[in-house]
Design a protein around this motif. Structure first.
Motif, PDB file in Angstrom:
ATOM      1  N   UNK A   1       0.238  -1.184   0.701  1.00 52.47           N
ATOM      2  CA  UNK A   1      -0.092  -0.258   0.232  1.00 52.47           C
ATOM      3  C   UNK A   1       1.080   1.311   0.135  1.00 52.47           C
ATOM      4  N   UNK A   2       0.408   1.978  -0.431  1.00 46.47           N
ATOM      5  CA  UNK A   2       1.404   2.764  -1.554  1.00 46.47           C
ATOM      6  C   UNK A   2       0.469   4.904  -0.697  1.00 46.47           C
ATOM      7  N   UNK A   3       0.750   5.922  -0.284  1.00 50.80           N
ATOM      8  CA  UNK A   3      -0.273   6.923   0.279  1.00 50.80           C
ATOM      9  C   UNK A   3      -0.090   7.764  -1.111  1.00 50.80           C
ATOM     10  N   UNK A   4      -1.400   8.973  -1.364  1.00 51.78           N
ATOM     11  CA  UNK A   4      -1.180   9.132  -3.111  1.00 51.78           C
ATOM     12  C   UNK A   4      -0.963  10.708  -2.608  1.00 51.78           C
ATOM     13  N   UNK A   5       0.437  11.412  -3.033  1.00 49.12           N
ATOM     14  CA  UNK A   5       1.008  12.190  -2.454  1.00 49.12           C
ATOM     15  C   UNK A   5      -0.345  13.648  -2.466  1.00 49.12           C
ATOM     16  N   UNK A   6      -0.808  13.620  -3.332  1.00 48.25           N
ATOM     17  CA  UNK A   6      -1.873  14.646  -4.018  1.00 48.25           C
ATOM     18  C   UNK A   6      -2.983  14.896  -2.537  1.00 48.25           C
ATOM     19  N   UNK A   7      -3.736  13.889  -2.853  1.00 46.30           N
ATOM     20  CA  UNK A   7      -4.905  12.926  -1.448  1.00 46.30           C
ATOM     21  C   UNK A   7      -5.017  11.856  -0.612  1.00 46.30           C
ATOM     22  N   UNK A   8      -3.781  11.674  -0.261  1.00 48.08           N
ATOM     23  CA  UNK A   8      -3.737  11.106   0.997  1.00 48.08           C
ATOM     24  C   UNK A   8      -3.759   9.085   0.882  1.00 48.08           C
ATOM     25  N   UNK A  13      -2.220   0.080  -5.997  1.00 48.66           N
ATOM     26  CA  UNK A  13      -1.289  -0.443  -7.363  1.00 48.66           C
ATOM     27  C   UNK A  13      -1.233   1.545  -7.517  1.00 48.66           C
ATOM     28  N   UNK A  14      -0.129   1.823  -7.381  1.00 45.43           N
ATOM     29  CA  UNK A  14       0.208   3.681  -7.374  1.00 45.43           C
ATOM     30  C   UNK A  14       0.702   3.892  -8.120  1.00 45.43           C
ATOM     31  N   UNK A  15       0.592   5.304  -9.253  1.00 47.33           N
ATOM     32  CA  UNK A  15       1.973   5.658 -10.105  1.00 47.33           C
ATOM     33  C   UNK A  15       2.131   6.584  -9.638  1.00 47.33           C
ATOM     34  N   UNK A  16       3.733   6.731 -10.235  1.00 43.59           N
ATOM     35  CA  UNK A  16       4.361   7.001 -10.202  1.00 43.59           C
ATOM     36  C   UNK A  16       4.832   7.559 -11.579  1.00 43.59           C
ATOM     37  N   UNK A  17       4.606   9.466 -11.514  1.00 44.11           N
ATOM     38  CA  UNK A  17       5.294  10.594 -12.277  1.00 44.11           C
ATOM     39  C   UNK A  17       6.983  10.869 -12.791  1.00 44.11           C
ATOM     40  N   UNK A  18       6.968  10.050 -14.092  1.00 46.24           N
ATOM     41  CA  UNK A  18       8.609  10.542 -14.245  1.00 46.24           C
ATOM     42  C   UNK A  18       9.039  11.931 -14.133  1.00 46.24           C
ATOM     43  N   UNK A  19       8.486  12.402 -14.397  1.00 42.80           N
ATOM     44  CA  UNK A  19       8.383  13.378 -14.180  1.00 42.80           C
ATOM     45  C   UNK A  19       8.966  14.446 -13.017  1.00 42.80           C
ATOM     46  N   UNK A  20       7.975  14.230 -12.131  1.00 45.23           N
ATOM     47  CA  UNK A  20       8.619  14.735 -10.542  1.00 45.23           C
ATOM     48  C   UNK A  20       8.749  14.048  -9.645  1.00 45.23           C
ATOM     49  N   UNK A  21       8.595  12.730  -9.532  1.00 46.30           N
ATOM     50  CA  UNK A  21       9.179  11.376  -8.745  1.00 46.30           C
ATOM     51  C   UNK A  21       7.909  11.079  -7.366  1.00 46.30           C
ATOM     52  N   UNK A  22       6.868  12.045  -7.721  1.00 49.68           N
ATOM     53  CA  UNK A  22       5.120  11.366  -6.807  1.00 49.68           C
ATOM     54  C   UNK A  22       4.974  10.135  -6.996  1.00 49.68           C
ATOM     55  N   UNK A  23       4.503   9.759  -5.769  1.00 46.71           N
ATOM     56  CA  UNK A  23       3.052   8.525  -6.199  1.00 46.71           C
ATOM     57  C   UNK A  23       1.602   9.144  -5.971  1.00 46.71           C
ATOM     58  N   UNK A  24       1.279   8.461  -6.833  1.00 43.41           N
ATOM     59  CA  UNK A  24       0.016   9.110  -6.790  1.00 43.41           C
ATOM     60  C   UNK A  24      -1.123   8.481  -7.115  1.00 43.41           C
ATOM     61  N   UNK A  27      -6.451   8.728  -9.292  1.00 40.49           N
ATOM     62  CA  UNK A  27      -7.196  10.571  -9.887  1.00 40.49           C
ATOM     63  C   UNK A  27      -6.464  11.093  -9.905  1.00 40.49           C
ATOM     64  N   UNK A  28      -4.858  10.841  -9.932  1.00 44.72           N
ATOM     65  CA  UNK A  28      -3.939  12.184 -10.013  1.00 44.72           C
ATOM     66  C   UNK A  28      -2.885  11.516 -11.010  1.00 44.72           C
ATOM     67  N   UNK A  29      -3.454  11.095 -11.479  1.00 45.85           N
ATOM     68  CA  UNK A  29      -1.710  10.038 -12.220  1.00 45.85           C
ATOM     69  C   UNK A  29      -1.547  11.068 -12.846  1.00 45.85           C
ATOM     70  N   UNK A  30      -2.388  11.915 -14.021  1.00 50.06           N
ATOM     71  CA  UNK A  30      -1.564  12.478 -14.726  1.00 50.06           C
ATOM     72  C   UNK A  30      -1.220  14.366 -14.020  1.00 50.06           C
ATOM     73  N   UNK A  34      -1.703  16.789 -10.459  1.00 49.77           N
ATOM     74  CA  UNK A  34      -1.214  16.903  -9.449  1.00 49.77           C
ATOM     75  C   UNK A  34      -0.587  18.071  -9.104  1.00 49.77           C
ATOM     76  N   UNK A  35      -0.528  19.058 -10.783  1.00 48.49           N
ATOM     77  CA  UNK A  35       0.615  20.399 -10.569  1.00 48.49           C
ATOM     78  C   UNK A  35       1.838  20.436 -10.092  1.00 48.49           C
ATOM     79  N   UNK A  36       2.159  18.946 -11.282  1.00 47.75           N
ATOM     80  CA  UNK A  36       3.109  18.279 -11.954  1.00 47.75           C
ATOM     81  C   UNK A  36       4.387  19.261 -12.537  1.00 47.75           C
TER      82      UNK A  36
END
Length: 309
Positions: A1-8, A13-24, A27-30, A34-36
């Protein structure tokens, strides 16, 4: 389990943004959801998201180093693979060098091995050893190269994504060389001159600890599984290692335990200082995720993809 950096939200099955490195979460994967910070760079005139390997990507006038030298580091170019993948390049160079060390030792001589791969107080003028010693490791010691490889593999990927491949390359080579030179320089001072016989320095520990130092500043609460079992915050691991190294130096010396303790401390210090310099550019992930879904070997210009760390 991972926590979304945007909404908690907790996500299986989290998504990793390849541009900012965040976990989302889904809903906030794009990036736009998430204000990437990377959105500001999507106006790149070359049509490429800049990984930081080449300054000329954002140069509207086309007068960067790449253009002057005629080097193509973009997708599909001969050096495109290295954009976003210098962590893997350095790891590969370490293991190739490790094999070459054994070839030289078994097939030629120990003297040649020393001259090629070991940074020694007796021969600091061998400039090539400032860098070959970073990739060389104690022959026959899988633990030496293995531990460094683990640190670089897991921490290096995050730091490279954060600072870009070019700056990561300079950090790795610069910190490794300065850490080794600091160790042998202190040995020379201790002996009142260049000693005829003194242990040399080899190994990527200084560079690896520099990478760890950068990440400690960027995200001190990053959860790291010590020995892949015990979860500890990265800051605690760094403080504990620093304390133990200082104790070793004060009680035994800079070569305590047959290890270049001062080089380790210098590498970590360089990383902490550089981390302060680059802190705040963008967000970093709050935990390391092991297992399937890791980033592939391709990057923007290569065959692989990027998934969760």
């Amino acid at each position: 389990m991972s926590r979304c950096d945007e909404c908690g939200k907790q996500e299986n099955m989290p998504y990793q943004c390849r541009h900012c490195g965040g976990t989302f979460c889904a809903e906030h994967r794009l990036p736009e959801n998430h204000g990437c910070p990377g959105l500001d760079n999507w106006s790149d005139p070359g049509g490429v998201f800049d990984s930081g390997f080449d300054d000329s990507v954002d140069d509207d006038a086309g007068g960067g180093i790449r253009d002057r030298l005629g080097i193509d580091t973009g997708p599909g170019g001969p050096l495109g693979y290295f954009r976003g993948n210098m962590t893997y390049v350095f790891l590969g160079a370490m293991w190739i060098t490790f094999l070459l060390q054994h070839v030289v030792l078994l097939g030629i001589s120990q003297d040649l091995h020393q001259a090629l791969f070991v940074l020694r107080p007796s021969h600091p003028e061998y400039v090539w050893t400032w860098f070959t010693s970073i990739f060389a490791h104690a022959p026959g010691s899988l633990a030496h190269i293995g531990i460094n490889s683990i640190v670089i593999y897991f921490f290096g990927r995050i730091v490279e994504d954060y600072v870009g491949s070019r700056d990561f390359t300079l950090l790795f080579l610069g910190s490794g060389a300065l850490a080794g030179l600091g160790q042998v320089g202190f040995q020379i001072l201790q002996n009142g001159g260049i000693p005829a016989f003194a242990p040399g320095v080899l190994g990527a520990s200084g560079a690896a600890l520099a990478v760890m130092g950068v990440l400690t500043v960027l995200n001190p609460n990053l959860r790291v599984y010590l020995y892949f079992i015990l979860p500890v915050p990265l800051w605690l691991l760094t403080v504990g290692y620093t304390g133990w190294t200082v104790f070793q130096i004060l009680s035994v010396g800079i070569g305590a335990g047959g290890t270049a303790q001062l080089a380790h401390l210098l590498g970590l210090g360089i990383g902490l200082l550089y981390g302060q310099h680059v802190k705040g550019r963008r967000r970093v992930p709050n935990q390391l995720q092991f297992g399937a879904g890791g980033r592939g070997p391709g990057g923007p210009g290569g065959p692989g993809g990027r998934g969760p760390f």
